[in-house]
Design an enzyme around this catalytic site. Structure first.
Site, PDB file in Angstrom:
ATOM      1  N   ALA A 114       0.805  -1.221   0.000  1.00  0.00           N
ATOM      2  CA  ALA A 114       0.000   0.000   0.000  1.00  0.00           C
ATOM      3  C   ALA A 114       0.839   1.273   0.000  1.00  0.00           C
ATOM      4  CB  ALA A 114      -0.933  -0.008   1.210  1.00  0.00           C
ATOM      5  N   GLY A 115       2.151   1.134  -0.216  1.00  0.00           N
ATOM      6  CA  GLY A 115       3.000   2.319  -0.303  1.00  0.00           C
ATOM      7  C   GLY A 115       3.618   2.735   1.012  1.00  0.00           C
ATOM      8  N   LEU A 116       3.422   1.934   2.061  1.00  0.00           N
ATOM      9  CA  LEU A 116       4.000   2.280   3.361  1.00  0.00           C
ATOM     10  C   LEU A 116       5.225   1.417   3.694  1.00  0.00           C
ATOM     11  CD1 LEU A 116       0.900   2.962   5.630  1.00  0.00           C
ATOM     12  CD2 LEU A 116       2.250   4.572   4.301  1.00  0.00           C
ATOM     13  N   SER A 118       5.806  -1.907   3.519  1.00  0.00           N
ATOM     14  CA  SER A 118       5.644  -3.173   4.254  1.00  0.00           C
ATOM     15  C   SER A 118       6.702  -4.191   3.839  1.00  0.00           C
ATOM     16  CB  SER A 118       4.255  -3.749   4.017  1.00  0.00           C
ATOM     17  OG  SER A 118       4.039  -3.937   2.634  1.00  0.00           O
ATOM     18  N   SER A 119       6.976  -4.288   2.544  1.00  0.00           N
ATOM     19  CA  SER A 119       7.924  -5.322   2.098  1.00  0.00           C
ATOM     20  C   SER A 119       9.327  -5.013   2.612  1.00  0.00           C
ATOM     21  CB  SER A 119       7.903  -5.466   0.583  1.00  0.00           C
ATOM     22  OG  SER A 119       8.181  -4.242  -0.036  1.00  0.00           O
ATOM     23  N   ALA A 121      10.078  -3.341   5.339  1.00  0.00           N
ATOM     24  CA  ALA A 121      10.116  -3.551   6.794  1.00  0.00           C
ATOM     25  C   ALA A 121      10.197  -5.042   7.118  1.00  0.00           C
ATOM     26  CB  ALA A 121       8.881  -2.921   7.441  1.00  0.00           C
ATOM     27  N   ASP A 163      13.698   2.500   0.263  1.00  0.00           N
ATOM     28  CA  ASP A 163      12.798   1.877   1.244  1.00  0.00           C
ATOM     29  C   ASP A 163      13.584   1.085   2.292  1.00  0.00           C
ATOM     30  OD1 ASP A 163      11.049   2.716  -0.759  1.00  0.00           O
ATOM     31  OD2 ASP A 163       9.707   1.022  -0.483  1.00  0.00           O
TER      32      ASP A 163
HETATM   33  C1  MEV Z   1       8.353   1.932  -3.791  1.00  0.00           C
HETATM   34  O1  MEV Z   1       8.079   1.994  -2.402  1.00  0.00           O
HETATM   35  C2  MEV Z   1       9.260   3.059  -4.193  1.00  0.00           C
HETATM   36  C3  MEV Z   1       9.687   3.060  -5.669  1.00  0.00           C
HETATM   37  O2  MEV Z   1      10.472   4.247  -5.863  1.00  0.00           O
HETATM   38  C4  MEV Z   1      10.494   1.833  -6.033  1.00  0.00           C
HETATM   39  C5  MEV Z   1      11.876   1.835  -5.400  1.00  0.00           C
HETATM   40  O3  MEV Z   1      12.380   2.882  -4.977  1.00  0.00           O
HETATM   41  O4  MEV Z   1      12.482   0.739  -5.384  1.00  0.00           O
HETATM   42  C6  MEV Z   1       8.480   3.146  -6.593  1.00  0.00           C
END
Ligand code: MEV
Length: 327
Positions: A114-116, A118-119, A121, A163
């Site tokens: 969901a963009g937070l 999770s993977s 972490a 991330d």
């Molecule tokens: C995904 O959370 C962030 C992206 O920039 C991919 C990445 O940085 O590996 C879309």
């Protein structure tokens, strides 16, 4: 048994462009994934709960993988297992224990895909817990690098260090190519809106790459995001919130131009702006998932809670604690 936790994150600025060497500023937030690992003689058993799935358990030995019975898209479950599998392979490699088996329990309050983050972490906490269970302790730089290798493998070689470095170190970080630094940032009043959907990071990153290869405007958009991040990072103080918000709004527009927003994300972004947020944007890969807004009042939170496209909204403070052993 060894247990580690690591935080999720929001992108203040710079997702997607960071994959092409532009700078990005993700900030760890107080939503964490917890991974417990116990060594076993062979094979792998994974139990996961609270990953916005109803909870799943899989058991497999070598190539035999039984599909977990969960109410979630196969691609999402495969991706979650893919990150875990690669993380455990990194732990075996680091500990020089190629045949080690593991019992793994994952609990996370970070919505999956969901963009937070999770993977990232789960990956960071899993490598930390698994290496500890094998009797070694990695320093954070090596842990972040190994976690990056995991994301890169699962995302088909297309990942940045943003991330995984953020989840390892905590706080706000700045990532530009291989240059990863922790930076000072105020505790900004993040409000997060979640549409209950997921985005496929690997597919979205591949879409942006295709766009960039075929349209000059997309390459220009990516460098415009880089310019905006360089401007924003100079204003990372609590008295510059209006300017930070303005830049977040621009960043969302540029991400929309790259095709990674969604109607539900746009609806939440506009609900936040109309409620008086200093700024709002999607966070992470997009396609569905979360937006992040800045607002110290309750207005944005209330507006998001009344927005039909928003499944849940919450505040998330900066988490200055990166990966941590839970004793
Ligand atoms: C995904 O959370 C962030 C992206 O920039 C991919 C990445 O940085 O590996 C879309």
């Amino acid at each position: 048994m060894a247990t580690s936790t690591a935080p999720g994150k929001v992108y203040l600025f710079g997702e997607h462009a960071v994959v092409y060497g532009e700078p990005a500023v993700p900030c760890a937030v107080q939503r964490r994934a917890e991974v417990s690992v116990k060594e076993r003689s062979s094979g792998l058993r994974v139990q996961a709960g609270d990953l916005t799935l109803s909870g799943f358990a899989v058991e497999y030995d070598g190539a035999e993988l039984s599909r977990p019975d969960v109410d979630a898209p196969d691609a999402l479950v495969d991706a979650a297992l893919g990150y875990l599998n690669e993380a455990l392979a990194q732990a075996r490699d680091a500990a020089n224990a190629p045949r080690a088996g593991f019992d793994v329990v994952v609990n996370s309050d970070i919505p999956l895909g969901a963009g937070l983050g999770s993977s990232a972490a789960v990956t960071v906490a899993a490598i930390d817990a698994a290496t500890r269970s094998l009797g070694i302790e990695l320093d954070r730089t090596e842990l972040a690098e190994r976690a990056y290798q995991v994301e890169s493998a699962v995302q088909g070689g297309q990942a940045s260090r943003a991330d995984t470095f953020c989840s390892t170190m905590g706080g706000a970080v700045r990532v530009e190519g291989e240059d990863c630094q922790t930076i000072d940032a105020p505790d900004l009043p993040f409000v997060i809106g979640y549409d209950g959907n997921t985005g496929d990071t690997g597919a979205l990153v591949a879409d942006v790459r295709n766009l960039r290869n075929n349209y000059a405007f997309a390459a220009d958009t990516i460098s415009a995001i880089g310019d905006l991040v360089r401007r924003g990072e100079r204003r990372l103080t609590s008295d510059a919130q209006a300017e930070l918000g303005r830049l977040m709004n621009f960043n969302h527009g540029l991400l929309s131009a790259l095709g990674v927003s969604a109607r539900s994300l746009d609806a939440m972004v506009w609900a936040a702006r109309n409620a008086g947020a200093s700024g709002a944007k999607l966070t992470g890969a997009g396609g569905g998932g979360c937006v992040v807004a800045l607002d110290e009042t309750d207005e944005t939170l209330t507006a998001l809670n009344y927005t039909p496209e928003c499944e849940t909204a919450f505040r998330a403070a900066l988490d200055t604690v990166g990966v941590q052993e839970n004793s």
